[in-house]
Design an enzyme around this catalytic site. Sequence first.
Site, mmCIF file in Angstrom:
data_model
loop_
_atom_site.group_PDB
_atom_site.id
_atom_site.type_symbol
_atom_site.label_atom_id
_atom_site.label_comp_id
_atom_site.label_asym_id
_atom_site.label_seq_id
_atom_site.Cartn_x
_atom_site.Cartn_y
_atom_site.Cartn_z
ATOM 1 N N THR A 1 0.850 -1.196 0.000
ATOM 2 C CA THR A 1 0.000 0.000 0.000
ATOM 3 C C THR A 1 0.884 1.244 0.000
ATOM 4 O O THR A 1 2.068 1.173 0.368
ATOM 5 C CB THR A 1 -0.976 -0.008 1.196
ATOM 6 N N THR B 1 1.540 4.431 1.576
ATOM 7 C CA THR B 1 2.363 4.946 2.674
ATOM 8 C C THR B 1 3.249 3.859 3.255
ATOM 9 O O THR B 1 4.414 4.100 3.591
ATOM 10 C CB THR B 1 1.477 5.562 3.771
ATOM 11 N N CYS B 2 2.728 2.663 3.336
ATOM 12 C CA CYS B 2 3.490 1.539 3.895
ATOM 13 C C CYS B 2 4.725 1.239 3.053
ATOM 14 O O CYS B 2 5.811 0.985 3.581
ATOM 15 C CB CYS B 2 2.601 0.298 3.989
ATOM 16 N N SER B 3 4.571 1.294 1.729
ATOM 17 C CA SER B 3 5.663 0.968 0.812
ATOM 18 C C SER B 3 6.605 2.135 0.549
ATOM 19 O O SER B 3 7.790 1.930 0.282
ATOM 20 C CB SER B 3 5.108 0.477 -0.527
ATOM 21 N N LEU C 1 7.836 1.080 5.862
ATOM 22 C CA LEU C 1 8.825 0.009 5.805
ATOM 23 C C LEU C 1 10.205 0.525 5.387
ATOM 24 O O LEU C 1 11.205 0.201 6.050
ATOM 25 C CB LEU C 1 8.355 -1.125 4.889
#
Length: 161
Positions: A45, A47-49, A53
């Site tokens: 997703t 923001t996560c990517s 992370l």
Amino acid sequence: MTIKVGDRVPSMTLKRLGADGMEEVNTDDLFKGRVVLFSVPGAFTPTCSAKHLPGFVNQAGALKAKGVDRILCLSVNDPFVMKAWGESQNVGDKVEMLPDGNGDFTKALGLVLDGTKNGLGIRGQRFAMIVQDGVVKDLQIEAPGAFEVSSAESMLAKVGA
């Protein structure tokens, strides 16, 4: 009920892909020593990517230099997705990808995010915690849509305090 500082991390077994295929990991073993766990709503997703992370991958050395034994990335995704996401993000051995395929661990933490109205099902909230020998020492839960208090930089400041 949401986990809080001073609580023990729930004891349970999760599954992840290891070098020899599917393996079981127990949270009692995962949370020995000083551990930073961060949770994302979903692998791959935006923001996560793009931020969450990669921030921990980039700060892994600094976190470990301040006494962190392991960094865990939790998401309510299956082990195959988490392995592929980790590979696509070049996490190597800096961050351990921890799938919570059925969301059982996330539910036990009391940190579920209901994404059903957007077709995402049940996910985990965005948060980060510092755990020492199974006991939560610091917990930072993001407001919906926010990405501030659970960042790698925020956790780096907390472990150094």
